[in-house]
Every structure is written in structure tokens, then in C-alpha cells.
Motif scaffolding. Structure first.
Motif, PDB file in Angstrom:
ATOM      1  N   UNK A 165       0.728  -1.202  -0.152  1.00  0.00           N
ATOM      2  CA  UNK A 165       0.064   0.009  -0.031  1.00  0.00           C
ATOM      3  C   UNK A 165       0.869   1.167  -0.021  1.00  0.00           C
ATOM      4  N   UNK A 166       2.266   1.045   0.169  1.00  0.00           N
ATOM      5  CA  UNK A 166       3.084   2.350   0.328  1.00  0.00           C
ATOM      6  C   UNK A 166       2.675   3.333   1.264  1.00  0.00           C
ATOM      7  N   UNK A 167       2.121   2.806   2.543  1.00  0.00           N
ATOM      8  CA  UNK A 167       1.607   3.675   3.357  1.00  0.00           C
ATOM      9  C   UNK A 167       2.414   4.779   3.986  1.00  0.00           C
ATOM     10  N   UNK A 168       3.959   4.677   4.002  1.00  0.00           N
ATOM     11  CA  UNK A 168       4.780   5.603   4.443  1.00  0.00           C
ATOM     12  C   UNK A 168       4.936   6.876   3.732  1.00  0.00           C
ATOM     13  N   UNK A 218      12.500  -3.295   9.596  1.00  0.00           N
ATOM     14  CA  UNK A 218      12.558  -4.174  10.741  1.00  0.00           C
ATOM     15  C   UNK A 218      13.794  -3.903  11.689  1.00  0.00           C
ATOM     16  N   UNK A 219      14.820  -3.245  11.483  1.00  0.00           N
ATOM     17  CA  UNK A 219      15.936  -2.965  12.323  1.00  0.00           C
ATOM     18  C   UNK A 219      15.634  -1.357  12.649  1.00  0.00           C
ATOM     19  N   UNK A 266      11.460   3.399  15.033  1.00  0.00           N
ATOM     20  CA  UNK A 266      11.476   4.875  14.391  1.00  0.00           C
ATOM     21  C   UNK A 266      10.104   4.928  13.742  1.00  0.00           C
ATOM     22  N   UNK A 267       9.986   3.737  12.914  1.00  0.00           N
ATOM     23  CA  UNK A 267       8.905   3.757  11.944  1.00  0.00           C
ATOM     24  C   UNK A 267       7.666   3.931  12.794  1.00  0.00           C
ATOM     25  N   UNK A 319       4.697   6.705  11.921  1.00  0.00           N
ATOM     26  CA  UNK A 319       3.415   6.488  11.309  1.00  0.00           C
ATOM     27  C   UNK A 319       2.436   5.682  12.081  1.00  0.00           C
ATOM     28  N   UNK A 320       1.177   6.427  12.318  1.00  0.00           N
ATOM     29  CA  UNK A 320       0.351   5.815  13.202  1.00  0.00           C
ATOM     30  C   UNK A 320      -0.230   4.566  12.554  1.00  0.00           C
ATOM     31  N   UNK A 321      -0.255   4.441  11.467  1.00  0.00           N
ATOM     32  CA  UNK A 321      -0.670   3.109  10.833  1.00  0.00           C
ATOM     33  C   UNK A 321       0.236   2.204  10.874  1.00  0.00           C
ATOM     34  N   UNK A 322       1.606   2.251  10.841  1.00  0.00           N
ATOM     35  CA  UNK A 322       2.678   1.232  11.316  1.00  0.00           C
ATOM     36  C   UNK A 322       2.124   0.806  12.680  1.00  0.00           C
TER      37      UNK A 322
END
Length: 225
Positions: free
Chosen positions: A91-94, A117-118, A122-123, A127-130
Motif C-alpha cells: 500500500x505504500x503507506x509510509x 525491521x531494524x 522509528x517507523x 506512522x500511526x498506521x504502522x
């Protein structure tokens, strides 16, 4: 709120990335309160508006003794890998993150799996979605499995359909949503990333020990007498 279909005495706690879109669509199809929305209930983008995913609250769940109470859980590693393949890669949410777009955070919007993942913390902060999709299962199910009549694995969707059909005396079909084209495996990740995930998912696997083995735990070697 708890996801309820009171006409059929059903109560469901949804876990993000654990077939929740599919289960919500199945419930919407038999919920009289959603009768006028049935045409759109099977569309993935609609079901979350109908039944928002919320965190577990004991006081809300304890009043549902007369309902068939259930949840669906997914292997923690597969669930987290799906956050990448579905939300990031698919989805390319970032690219929609305001913090990244405004230059407040310097993170790539198309990271490879190892980088993602590393740098997962931070992500999550960016990002509230992540964050929503990577939160621990226990926040959505609670710590006590005994509050459920049954806990289904995502591999048991046919069993869920049978159970709901028997309970409601309706033909309940569980549709299939959110299938990613790519299947990311643990072996696709670098040794360093695997170590990071092993530590990150330790408590998650402990919580889900009745349902899943921890792939990061090596089998114990028994001494030969």
C-alpha cells in the motif's frame, strides 16, 4: 467498543493483521443493523468504519456473558512480516506519513525489509498506521484467554465459519482479504534482522504460547547418557 452483533449474541475482539477485515465483513453480512450497507460491507475499506478495531477493556468485555465470545490470532512473526508486505510494500503507506513528507523525520518511504525491521521503533513513532498494525496482540485480546469461548488461529478460518454458522443458524462465509502478492520469510532477512525480531517478539510469543511455537527458540538438545 467491542465488536458485537447482539441479534446473534456474538462478540469479537479484532487483532490488526489477523484476518480482522475478513471477520468483520462476515459479521456485517449477518448483522441486521448493517442490512442497508450489505452491498458495501464486503468491501475491505468499509468494514473498519462499520466495526472499528479497539483495544481490550475488561469492563466492556465482562458484560457479554450471554454472547459467543471469540477472537482470531496470528503467528507473531507472520503478522509482523505482513505489516511490511501489506502496509509498506503493498500500500505504500509510509509515503502518506506527514512527518516524513514534511521532512521532520528522515526515513526512507520504501525501505527494504532489513532496514524497516531494524528501524521498526522509528517507523512506529513516525506512522500511526504502522504503530496500529504492529502493536502487541495482548493489547487487543487481553492477557486472559479464558474470557473467550474460543480463540481461532488465522489458519482456522473454515472452522470459524462453521462455528458461527452453527451458533447463528445462518450460512456464514468468511471472505479473504489482504492477501499480499509476496510472501516474506524469516530466511529472507539478514542474521542481524533475525536477531532483532527474536528479541522484539519474545513477549509476544510468550503471550501466544498456547497457539504458536517460537521459531527463534532452538530445540533443546538432550544429553546422551
Amino acid at each position: 467498543m467491542v465488536i458485537r452483533v447482539d441479534s446473534h449474541r456474538l462478540a469479537y475482539m479484532a487483532v490488526p493483521k489477523a484476518a480482522c477485515s475478513s471477520v468483520k465483513a462476515a459479521l456485517a453480512a449477518i448483522d441486521p443493523l448493517q442490512a442497508e450497507n450489505n452491498a458495501s460491507a464486503f468491501k475491505q475499506q468499509q468494514v473498519h468504519a462499520i466495526y472499528p478495531t479497539v483495544r481490550f477493556r475488561p469492563h466492556r468485555w465482562s458484560i457479554l456473558e450471554n454472547h459467543y465470545c471469540f477472537t482470531v490470532v496470528r503467528d507473531p512473526l507472520k503478522r509482523l512480516l505482513a505489516v511490511y508486505t501489506n502496509r509498506v510494500e503493498g500500500l505504500g503507506i509510509l509515503s502518506h506519513s506527514p512527518k516524513i513528507r514534511r521532512g521532520r523525520v528522515h526515513l526512507p518511504t520504501e525501505p527494504d525489509p532489513d532496514y524497516f525491521f531494524q528501524n521498526l521503533s522509528a517507523y512506529i513513532a513516525t506512522s500511526s498506521d504502522i504503530k496500529h498494525h504492529a502493536l502487541p496482540t495482548e493489547l487487543f485480546t487481553g492477557a486472559d484467554w479464558s474470557v473467550y469461548d474460543r480463540v481461532f488461529r488465522t489458519s482456522e478460518m473454515d472452522d470459524l465459519g462453521v462455528a458461527l454458522s452453527e451458533h447463528t443458524r445462518r450460512d456464514v462465509v468468511i471472505p479473504h482479504f489482504n492477501s499480499s502478492d509476496r510472501r516474506l520469510q524469516l530466511s529472507d532477512l539478514s542474521p542481524q534482522t533475525q536477531r532483532v525480531l527474536g528479541v522484539l517478539l519474545e513477549e509476544e510469543y510468550a503471550h501466544l504460547a498456547p497457539f504458536f511455537d517460537n521459531p527463534f527458540h532452538q530445540p533443546r538438545m538432550h544429553a546422551v547418557a
